[in-house]
Design a protein around this motif. Structure first.
Motif, PDB file in Angstrom:
ATOM      1  N   GLU A   1      -5.769  -4.375   0.453  1.00 30.64           N
ATOM      2  CA  GLU A   1      -5.022  -4.771  -0.742  1.00 30.64           C
ATOM      3  C   GLU A   1      -5.677  -5.973  -1.412  1.00 30.64           C
ATOM      4  OE1 GLU A   1      -0.334  -5.077  -1.998  1.00 30.64           O
ATOM      5  OE2 GLU A   1      -0.925  -5.549   0.067  1.00 30.64           O
ATOM      6  N   ARG A   2      -6.139  -6.927  -0.607  1.00 28.30           N
ATOM      7  CA  ARG A   2      -6.841  -8.084  -1.169  1.00 28.30           C
ATOM      8  C   ARG A   2      -8.148  -7.672  -1.834  1.00 28.30           C
ATOM      9  NH1 ARG A   2      -4.929 -10.403   3.717  1.00 28.30           N
ATOM     10  NH2 ARG A   2      -6.951 -10.094   4.732  1.00 28.30           N
TER      11      ARG A   2
ATOM     12  N   MET B   1       0.841  -1.197   0.000  1.00 24.22           N
ATOM     13  CA  MET B   1       0.000   0.000   0.000  1.00 24.22           C
ATOM     14  C   MET B   1       0.879   1.251   0.000  1.00 24.22           C
ATOM     15  SD  MET B   1      -3.028  -1.290  -0.060  1.00 24.22           S
ATOM     16  CE  MET B   1      -4.124   0.082   0.278  1.00 24.22           C
ATOM     17  N   ARG B   2       0.322   2.311  -0.554  1.00 30.23           N
ATOM     18  CA  ARG B   2       0.998   3.606  -0.569  1.00 30.23           C
ATOM     19  C   ARG B   2       0.332   4.522   0.455  1.00 30.23           C
ATOM     20  NH1 ARG B   2       0.177   5.864  -6.039  1.00 30.23           N
ATOM     21  NH2 ARG B   2      -1.730   4.629  -6.019  1.00 30.23           N
TER      22      ARG B   2
ATOM     23  N   GLN C   1       5.231  -0.267   4.878  1.00 32.91           N
ATOM     24  CA  GLN C   1       5.618  -0.365   3.477  1.00 32.91           C
ATOM     25  C   GLN C   1       6.424  -1.619   3.173  1.00 32.91           C
ATOM     26  OE1 GLN C   1       7.597   3.439   3.181  1.00 32.91           O
ATOM     27  NE2 GLN C   1       5.869   4.367   2.084  1.00 32.91           N
TER      28      GLN C   1
ATOM     29  N   GLY D   1      -8.481  -5.094  -3.562  1.00 30.59           N
ATOM     30  CA  GLY D   1      -8.140  -4.418  -4.796  1.00 30.59           C
ATOM     31  C   GLY D   1      -8.011  -2.918  -4.677  1.00 30.59           C
ATOM     32  N   TYR D   2      -7.967  -2.402  -3.439  1.00 35.52           N
ATOM     33  CA  TYR D   2      -7.820  -0.958  -3.246  1.00 35.52           C
ATOM     34  C   TYR D   2      -6.353  -0.579  -3.444  1.00 35.52           C
ATOM     35  CZ  TYR D   2      -8.622   3.695  -1.318  1.00 35.52           C
ATOM     36  OH  TYR D   2      -8.728   5.055  -1.163  1.00 35.52           O
ATOM     37  N   THR D   3      -6.095   0.370  -4.325  1.00 36.10           N
ATOM     38  CA  THR D   3      -4.709   0.707  -4.676  1.00 36.10           C
ATOM     39  C   THR D   3      -4.339   2.167  -4.436  1.00 36.10           C
ATOM     40  OG1 THR D   3      -5.354   1.147  -6.973  1.00 36.10           O
ATOM     41  CG2 THR D   3      -4.641  -1.091  -6.443  1.00 36.10           C
TER      42      THR D   3
END
Length: 255
Positions: free
Chosen positions: A225-226, A1-2, A254, A228-230
Protein backbone atom coordinates in the motif's frame (compact mmCIF):
# COMPACT_ATOMS: atom_id res chain seq x y z
CA UNK A 1 -6.08 -3.39 0.30
CA UNK A 2 -8.73 -5.23 -1.68
CA UNK A 3 -8.83 -9.00 -2.20
CA UNK A 4 -9.87 -11.35 -4.99
CA UNK A 5 -11.12 -14.89 -4.38
CA UNK A 6 -9.37 -17.44 -6.56
CA UNK A 7 -12.21 -19.83 -7.35
CA UNK A 8 -9.84 -22.50 -8.52
CA UNK A 9 -9.19 -23.16 -4.81
CA UNK A 10 -11.98 -21.36 -2.91
CA UNK A 11 -15.66 -22.34 -2.76
CA UNK A 12 -14.93 -25.33 -4.99
CA UNK A 13 -17.87 -27.25 -3.51
CA UNK A 14 -20.18 -24.87 -5.43
CA UNK A 15 -20.85 -24.52 -9.14
CA UNK A 16 -18.85 -21.57 -10.47
CA UNK A 17 -21.75 -19.08 -10.73
CA UNK A 18 -22.74 -19.86 -7.14
CA UNK A 19 -19.11 -19.58 -6.05
CA UNK A 20 -19.04 -16.04 -7.46
CA UNK A 21 -22.06 -15.18 -5.31
CA UNK A 22 -20.42 -16.81 -2.28
CA UNK A 23 -17.27 -14.74 -2.81
CA UNK A 24 -19.35 -11.58 -2.88
CA UNK A 25 -21.20 -12.59 0.29
CA UNK A 26 -17.88 -13.33 2.02
CA UNK A 27 -16.61 -9.83 1.38
CA UNK A 28 -14.23 -10.33 -1.53
CA UNK A 29 -13.84 -7.43 -3.96
CA UNK A 30 -13.23 -9.49 -7.13
CA UNK A 31 -12.77 -13.07 -8.33
CA UNK A 32 -10.37 -15.02 -10.53
CA UNK A 33 -10.32 -18.56 -11.95
CA UNK A 34 -8.08 -21.35 -13.10
CA UNK A 35 -9.91 -23.27 -15.83
CA UNK A 36 -13.60 -22.28 -16.03
CA UNK A 37 -14.20 -23.69 -19.50
CA UNK A 38 -16.72 -26.37 -18.60
CA UNK A 39 -19.13 -23.64 -17.43
CA UNK A 40 -20.90 -21.63 -20.15
CA UNK A 41 -19.44 -18.15 -20.27
CA UNK A 42 -22.93 -16.63 -20.27
CA UNK A 43 -23.63 -18.13 -16.82
CA UNK A 44 -20.40 -16.69 -15.42
CA UNK A 45 -21.08 -13.31 -17.02
CA UNK A 46 -24.55 -13.26 -15.46
CA UNK A 47 -23.20 -14.07 -12.00
CA UNK A 48 -20.61 -11.32 -12.34
CA UNK A 49 -23.30 -8.88 -13.39
CA UNK A 50 -25.58 -9.90 -10.53
CA UNK A 51 -22.84 -9.48 -7.91
CA UNK A 52 -21.05 -6.51 -9.40
CA UNK A 53 -17.74 -8.37 -9.17
CA UNK A 54 -15.03 -8.36 -11.82
CA UNK A 55 -13.21 -11.48 -13.00
CA UNK A 56 -9.55 -10.46 -12.84
CA UNK A 57 -8.00 -13.39 -14.64
CA UNK A 58 -8.11 -16.97 -15.86
CA UNK A 59 -5.54 -19.49 -17.09
CA UNK A 60 -4.97 -21.05 -20.47
CA UNK A 61 -5.86 -24.74 -20.61
CA UNK A 62 -2.86 -26.67 -19.19
CA UNK A 63 -3.01 -29.63 -21.56
CA UNK A 64 -3.21 -33.24 -20.44
CA UNK A 65 -2.34 -33.16 -16.75
CA UNK A 66 -2.54 -36.95 -16.52
CA UNK A 67 0.34 -37.07 -19.01
CA UNK A 68 2.36 -34.48 -17.08
CA UNK A 69 1.30 -31.33 -18.89
CA UNK A 70 1.20 -28.12 -16.88
CA UNK A 71 0.86 -25.62 -19.68
CA UNK A 72 1.70 -25.63 -23.37
CA UNK A 73 3.15 -22.29 -24.43
CA UNK A 74 6.87 -23.21 -24.17
CA UNK A 75 6.53 -26.70 -25.63
CA UNK A 76 8.24 -26.86 -29.01
CA UNK A 77 6.22 -28.88 -31.50
CA UNK A 78 2.91 -28.18 -29.77
CA UNK A 79 2.42 -24.63 -30.98
CA UNK A 80 -0.96 -25.36 -32.54
CA UNK A 81 -2.31 -26.67 -29.21
CA UNK A 82 -0.82 -23.73 -27.33
CA UNK A 83 -2.39 -21.20 -29.65
CA UNK A 84 -5.75 -22.95 -29.58
CA UNK A 85 -5.61 -22.72 -25.77
CA UNK A 86 -4.75 -19.02 -26.01
CA UNK A 87 -7.66 -18.42 -28.38
CA UNK A 88 -10.02 -20.32 -26.06
CA UNK A 89 -8.90 -18.28 -23.06
CA UNK A 90 -9.18 -14.93 -24.83
CA UNK A 91 -12.63 -15.80 -26.16
CA UNK A 92 -13.80 -16.77 -22.66
CA UNK A 93 -12.26 -13.62 -21.21
CA UNK A 94 -14.05 -11.45 -23.76
CA UNK A 95 -17.38 -13.15 -23.05
CA UNK A 96 -17.04 -12.68 -19.28
CA UNK A 97 -15.34 -9.30 -19.15
CA UNK A 98 -12.22 -10.88 -17.66
CA UNK A 99 -9.28 -8.50 -17.61
CA UNK A 100 -6.27 -10.83 -17.96
CA UNK A 101 -5.20 -14.23 -19.26
CA UNK A 102 -2.36 -16.16 -17.65
CA UNK A 103 -0.53 -18.06 -20.41
CA UNK A 104 0.91 -21.19 -18.82
CA UNK A 105 4.41 -22.08 -20.01
CA UNK A 106 4.58 -25.78 -19.14
CA UNK A 107 7.42 -28.14 -18.27
CA UNK A 108 10.49 -27.97 -20.52
CA UNK A 109 14.21 -28.67 -20.51
CA UNK A 110 14.80 -24.96 -19.97
CA UNK A 111 16.68 -24.62 -23.23
CA UNK A 112 16.86 -21.82 -25.79
CA UNK A 113 14.38 -23.50 -28.14
CA UNK A 114 11.76 -23.74 -25.42
CA UNK A 115 12.24 -20.06 -24.61
CA UNK A 116 11.98 -19.11 -28.28
CA UNK A 117 8.73 -21.07 -28.52
CA UNK A 118 7.44 -19.40 -25.35
CA UNK A 119 8.21 -15.93 -26.67
CA UNK A 120 6.63 -16.62 -30.06
CA UNK A 121 3.43 -17.91 -28.45
CA UNK A 122 3.35 -14.97 -26.05
CA UNK A 123 3.66 -12.57 -28.97
CA UNK A 124 0.70 -14.30 -30.58
CA UNK A 125 -1.24 -14.07 -27.30
CA UNK A 126 -0.45 -10.39 -26.80
CA UNK A 127 -1.50 -9.46 -30.32
CA UNK A 128 -4.79 -11.35 -29.98
CA UNK A 129 -5.51 -10.04 -26.48
CA UNK A 130 -4.71 -6.44 -27.43
CA UNK A 131 -7.68 -6.44 -29.81
CA UNK A 132 -9.90 -6.70 -26.72
CA UNK A 133 -7.97 -4.66 -24.15
CA UNK A 134 -6.87 -7.81 -22.30
CA UNK A 135 -3.56 -8.21 -20.47
CA UNK A 136 -1.39 -11.30 -20.85
CA UNK A 137 0.22 -12.55 -17.64
CA UNK A 138 3.16 -14.89 -17.13
CA UNK A 139 3.78 -16.46 -13.73
CA UNK A 140 6.97 -17.95 -12.31
CA UNK A 141 6.01 -21.21 -10.57
CA UNK A 142 8.24 -22.96 -8.06
CA UNK A 143 9.99 -26.11 -9.20
CA UNK A 144 9.41 -27.91 -5.92
CA UNK A 145 5.68 -28.17 -6.64
CA UNK A 146 6.00 -28.32 -10.44
CA UNK A 147 9.30 -29.90 -11.34
CA UNK A 148 10.71 -28.67 -14.63
CA UNK A 149 8.37 -25.71 -15.02
CA UNK A 150 9.87 -23.49 -17.69
CA UNK A 151 9.44 -20.21 -15.80
CA UNK A 152 10.42 -20.27 -12.13
CA UNK A 153 12.16 -16.96 -11.32
CA UNK A 154 11.27 -13.31 -11.69
CA UNK A 155 14.52 -12.43 -13.48
CA UNK A 156 13.62 -14.94 -16.20
CA UNK A 157 10.11 -13.46 -16.40
CA UNK A 158 11.50 -9.95 -16.77
CA UNK A 159 13.82 -10.98 -19.61
CA UNK A 160 10.91 -12.70 -21.37
CA UNK A 161 8.62 -9.70 -20.97
CA UNK A 162 11.28 -7.37 -22.34
CA UNK A 163 12.06 -9.69 -25.26
CA UNK A 164 8.38 -9.95 -26.23
CA UNK A 165 8.20 -6.18 -26.07
CA UNK A 166 4.43 -5.76 -26.01
CA UNK A 167 2.58 -3.21 -23.92
CA UNK A 168 0.03 -5.74 -22.63
CA UNK A 169 2.29 -8.39 -21.12
CA UNK A 170 2.81 -8.31 -17.35
CA UNK A 171 4.21 -10.40 -14.50
CA UNK A 172 1.96 -12.32 -12.13
CA UNK A 173 3.84 -12.37 -8.83
CA UNK A 174 2.68 -15.23 -6.63
CA UNK A 175 4.20 -14.78 -3.18
CA UNK A 176 3.83 -18.47 -2.38
CA UNK A 177 5.91 -19.55 -5.38
CA UNK A 178 8.42 -16.75 -5.00
CA UNK A 179 9.00 -17.35 -1.29
CA UNK A 180 10.10 -20.87 -2.20
CA UNK A 181 12.30 -19.72 -5.10
CA UNK A 182 13.60 -16.30 -4.05
CA UNK A 183 12.09 -14.71 -0.93
CA UNK A 184 12.83 -11.04 -0.11
CA UNK A 185 9.36 -9.99 -1.26
CA UNK A 186 9.39 -6.33 -0.29
CA UNK A 187 12.53 -5.61 -2.29
CA UNK A 188 11.42 -7.69 -5.29
CA UNK A 189 7.94 -6.17 -5.34
CA UNK A 190 9.34 -2.66 -5.12
CA UNK A 191 11.73 -3.25 -8.01
CA UNK A 192 9.23 -5.15 -10.16
CA UNK A 193 6.14 -3.04 -9.50
CA UNK A 194 6.04 -1.38 -12.97
CA UNK A 195 5.94 -4.83 -14.59
CA UNK A 196 3.45 -6.47 -12.21
CA UNK A 197 -0.06 -7.17 -13.45
CA UNK A 198 -1.34 -9.22 -10.51
CA UNK A 199 -0.18 -10.42 -7.08
CA UNK A 200 -1.31 -13.58 -5.28
CA UNK A 201 -0.83 -14.78 -1.71
CA UNK A 202 -0.92 -18.01 0.30
CA UNK A 203 0.83 -19.28 3.41
CA UNK A 204 4.18 -20.98 3.17
CA UNK A 205 4.86 -23.86 3.43
CA UNK A 206 1.35 -25.36 3.41
CA UNK A 207 -0.32 -22.98 0.91
CA UNK A 208 -3.18 -22.44 3.35
CA UNK A 209 -4.82 -19.24 4.52
CA UNK A 210 -2.37 -16.31 4.53
CA UNK A 211 -2.63 -15.59 8.27
CA UNK A 212 0.23 -17.85 9.37
CA UNK A 213 3.48 -19.36 8.08
CA UNK A 214 6.79 -17.89 6.97
CA UNK A 215 5.50 -14.59 5.56
CA UNK A 216 3.84 -11.80 7.54
CA UNK A 217 1.32 -10.86 4.89
CA UNK A 218 -0.34 -8.13 6.92
CA UNK A 219 3.00 -6.33 7.02
CA UNK A 220 3.62 -7.04 3.33
CA UNK A 221 0.18 -5.72 2.34
CA UNK A 222 0.90 -2.52 4.24
CA UNK A 223 4.24 -2.25 2.43
CA UNK A 224 2.49 -2.69 -0.92
CA UNK A 225 0.00 0.00 0.00
CA UNK A 226 2.87 2.37 0.78
CA UNK A 227 4.33 1.55 -2.64
CA UNK A 228 1.07 2.72 -4.21
CA UNK A 229 -0.25 -0.68 -5.30
CA UNK A 230 -4.06 -0.51 -5.37
CA UNK A 231 -5.27 -3.52 -7.40
CA UNK A 232 -6.96 -6.43 -5.60
CA UNK A 233 -4.64 -9.10 -4.20
CA UNK A 234 -5.43 -12.65 -5.31
CA UNK A 235 -6.22 -15.08 -2.50
CA UNK A 236 -4.96 -18.26 -4.16
CA UNK A 237 -4.67 -20.62 -1.24
CA UNK A 238 -5.90 -24.09 -0.35
CA UNK A 239 -8.28 -23.82 2.64
CA UNK A 240 -7.14 -25.91 5.58
CA UNK A 241 -10.62 -26.79 6.83
CA UNK A 242 -13.04 -25.44 4.21
CA UNK A 243 -13.31 -22.01 2.61
CA UNK A 244 -15.95 -20.53 4.91
CA UNK A 245 -14.33 -21.83 8.08
CA UNK A 246 -11.03 -20.21 7.18
CA UNK A 247 -12.19 -16.73 6.18
CA UNK A 248 -11.35 -15.02 9.47
CA UNK A 249 -8.14 -13.68 7.91
CA UNK A 250 -10.10 -11.59 5.38
CA UNK A 251 -11.80 -9.36 7.94
CA UNK A 252 -8.50 -8.95 9.78
CA UNK A 253 -6.65 -7.93 6.64
CA UNK A 254 -9.40 -5.54 5.60
CA UNK A 255 -9.55 -3.83 9.02
Amino acid sequence: MRYSANLGFLFTELPLPQAIHAAKDAGFDAVECHFPYDVPAAEVAQALQDTGLTMLGLNTWPGDKSAGDFGLAALTGREAEARAAIEQAVDYAVATGTRAVHVMAGRTDGGDQAEATFRANLTYACDLAALHGITILIEPINTRDVEGYHLSRTDHAVSTIRAVGKNNIKLMYDCYHMQIMQGDHAMHLRDLLPLIGHIQIAAIPDRGEPDQGEVDYRWLMQALERMGYTAPIGAEYRPRHGTTQGLGWLAQFQA
